[in-house]
Design a protein around this motif. Structure first.
Motif, PDB file in Angstrom:
ATOM      1  N   UNK A 280       4.996 -10.142  -1.206  1.00 52.41           N
ATOM      2  CA  UNK A 280       4.033 -10.046   0.110  1.00 52.41           C
ATOM      3  C   UNK A 280       3.688 -11.612   0.382  1.00 52.41           C
ATOM      4  N   UNK A 281       3.131 -11.403   1.779  1.00 54.95           N
ATOM      5  CA  UNK A 281       2.747 -12.611   2.238  1.00 54.95           C
ATOM      6  C   UNK A 281       1.035 -12.415   2.873  1.00 54.95           C
ATOM      7  N   UNK A 282       0.604 -13.598   2.337  1.00 54.02           N
ATOM      8  CA  UNK A 282      -1.077 -13.362   2.782  1.00 54.02           C
ATOM      9  C   UNK A 282      -2.051 -12.813   1.893  1.00 54.02           C
ATOM     10  N   UNK A 283      -1.710 -11.684   1.427  1.00 54.21           N
ATOM     11  CA  UNK A 283      -2.556 -11.049   0.313  1.00 54.21           C
ATOM     12  C   UNK A 283      -1.844  -9.928  -0.439  1.00 54.21           C
ATOM     13  N   UNK A 284      -2.285  -9.710  -1.575  1.00 49.15           N
ATOM     14  CA  UNK A 284      -1.756  -8.748  -2.541  1.00 49.15           C
ATOM     15  C   UNK A 284      -1.560  -7.273  -1.685  1.00 49.15           C
ATOM     16  N   UNK A 285      -0.727  -6.642  -2.216  1.00 54.60           N
ATOM     17  CA  UNK A 285      -0.601  -5.213  -1.629  1.00 54.60           C
ATOM     18  C   UNK A 285      -0.673  -4.033  -2.388  1.00 54.60           C
ATOM     19  N   UNK A 286      -1.668  -3.017  -2.474  1.00 54.22           N
ATOM     20  CA  UNK A 286      -1.666  -1.978  -3.205  1.00 54.22           C
ATOM     21  C   UNK A 286      -0.815  -0.861  -2.501  1.00 54.22           C
ATOM     22  N   UNK A 287       0.234  -0.335  -3.124  1.00 54.46           N
ATOM     23  CA  UNK A 287       1.065   0.708  -2.512  1.00 54.46           C
ATOM     24  C   UNK A 287       0.652   2.060  -3.407  1.00 54.46           C
ATOM     25  N   UNK A 288       0.430   3.000  -2.576  1.00 52.08           N
ATOM     26  CA  UNK A 288       0.187   4.316  -3.094  1.00 52.08           C
ATOM     27  C   UNK A 288       0.739   5.548  -2.409  1.00 52.08           C
ATOM     28  N   UNK A 289       0.456   6.829  -2.900  1.00 52.86           N
ATOM     29  CA  UNK A 289       0.973   7.988  -2.320  1.00 52.86           C
ATOM     30  C   UNK A 289       0.072   8.405  -1.163  1.00 52.86           C
ATOM     31  N   UNK A 290       0.389   8.489  -0.085  1.00 52.25           N
ATOM     32  CA  UNK A 290      -0.498   8.816   1.161  1.00 52.25           C
ATOM     33  C   UNK A 290      -0.389  10.394   1.199  1.00 52.25           C
ATOM     34  N   UNK A 291       0.145  11.212   0.503  1.00 51.08           N
ATOM     35  CA  UNK A 291      -0.031  12.593   0.589  1.00 51.08           C
ATOM     36  C   UNK A 291      -0.837  13.070  -0.549  1.00 51.08           C
ATOM     37  N   UNK A 292      -1.339  12.202  -1.151  1.00 52.01           N
ATOM     38  CA  UNK A 292      -2.221  12.462  -2.481  1.00 52.01           C
ATOM     39  C   UNK A 292      -3.561  12.529  -2.110  1.00 52.01           C
ATOM     40  N   UNK A 293      -4.261  13.652  -2.033  1.00 50.65           N
ATOM     41  CA  UNK A 293      -5.867  13.477  -1.805  1.00 50.65           C
ATOM     42  C   UNK A 293      -6.452  12.755  -2.821  1.00 50.65           C
ATOM     43  N   UNK A 294      -6.367  12.899  -3.988  1.00 48.39           N
ATOM     44  CA  UNK A 294      -6.937  12.123  -4.991  1.00 48.39           C
ATOM     45  C   UNK A 294      -6.793  10.540  -4.782  1.00 48.39           C
ATOM     46  N   UNK A 295      -5.632  10.136  -4.446  1.00 47.88           N
ATOM     47  CA  UNK A 295      -5.226   8.722  -4.268  1.00 47.88           C
ATOM     48  C   UNK A 295      -6.087   8.326  -3.194  1.00 47.88           C
ATOM     49  N   UNK A 296      -6.035   8.987  -2.072  1.00 46.88           N
ATOM     50  CA  UNK A 296      -6.705   8.410  -0.775  1.00 46.88           C
ATOM     51  C   UNK A 296      -8.285   8.161  -1.213  1.00 46.88           C
ATOM     52  N   UNK A 297      -8.922   9.531  -1.999  1.00 44.97           N
ATOM     53  CA  UNK A 297     -10.140   9.196  -2.390  1.00 44.97           C
ATOM     54  C   UNK A 297     -10.703   7.720  -2.801  1.00 44.97           C
ATOM     55  N   UNK A 298      -9.759   7.727  -4.027  1.00 42.78           N
ATOM     56  CA  UNK A 298      -9.865   6.412  -4.673  1.00 42.78           C
ATOM     57  C   UNK A 298      -9.534   4.898  -4.020  1.00 42.78           C
ATOM     58  N   UNK A 299      -8.554   5.250  -3.077  1.00 44.54           N
ATOM     59  CA  UNK A 299      -8.043   3.960  -2.250  1.00 44.54           C
ATOM     60  C   UNK A 299      -9.360   3.471  -1.161  1.00 44.54           C
ATOM     61  N   UNK A 300     -10.055   4.688  -0.830  1.00 42.22           N
ATOM     62  CA  UNK A 300     -11.182   4.541   0.083  1.00 42.22           C
ATOM     63  C   UNK A 300     -12.202   3.674  -0.646  1.00 42.22           C
ATOM     64  N   UNK A 301     -12.653   4.016  -2.067  1.00 42.83           N
ATOM     65  CA  UNK A 301     -13.536   3.482  -2.843  1.00 42.83           C
ATOM     66  C   UNK A 301     -13.096   2.138  -2.832  1.00 42.83           C
TER      67      UNK A 301
END
Length: 159
Positions: free
Chosen positions: A12-33
């Motif tokens: 990646x360029x510029x900054x690190x990237x976190x890649x996660x499952x966009x269909x997962x509500x649990x994942x979205x909750x913690x990515x928001x945090x």
């Protein structure tokens, strides 16, 4: 169990990237945090949007676990990706990533807990909402109230 990948040649360029499952509500909750905690230090994207940018990482592995890719191409997988994120929180020193690297028992427990959560996301997400509320930007510590009620009930039983 998710595979622990070491490196990608698609850095990646510029900054690190976190890649996660966009269909997962649990994942979205913690990515928001995590976004709240890390600010602009990390780029967050779903594997549905970005898997094609990392063709040397099998799609099935993106489906199994989150991946944090740093600016050297190093890949942090599963719980290690979450723990590594805390190093990007300004003015705080969280020890989780160091523990993950240093203590095999902590790593084993983290990997197996992550695997259990990944296989049971809908149920665990319901539990997270019961314990912390529905809004990841404003956690409610309902679990403290639950513990207090249980302790009060036990105390009343033995009176």
């Amino acid at each position: 169990m998710f595979q622990k990948l070491k490196k990608t040649t698609y850095i990646p360029t510029g900054k690190p990237v976190l890649i996660w499952d966009g269909t997962c509500g649990f994942c979205k909750f913690w990515v928001t945090r995590w976004k709240l905690a890390t600010g602009d230090a990390v780029y967050y994207t779903t594997f549905q949007e970005s898997a094609q940018n990392f063709p040397d990482i099998p799609l099935k592995e993106f489906k199994k676990a989150s991946r944090l890719i740093d600016l050297t191409g190093t890949i942090y997988s599963g719980p290690d990706s979450a723990y590594k994120l805390y190093e990007f929180v300004p003015s705080k020193d969280y020890p989780f990533h160091r523990w993950y690297k240093k203590y095999s028992a902590f790593r084993w427990l983290s990997d197996h807990a992550y695997n259990f959560i990944a296989k049971n996301r809908p149920v665990v997400f319901k539990l997270v909402k019961i314990l912390f509320g529905n809004n990841p930007t404003n956690l409610k510590l309902y679990w403290l109230l639950y513990i207090f009620c249980i302790l009060l009930f036990v105390f009343m039983l033995f009176q």
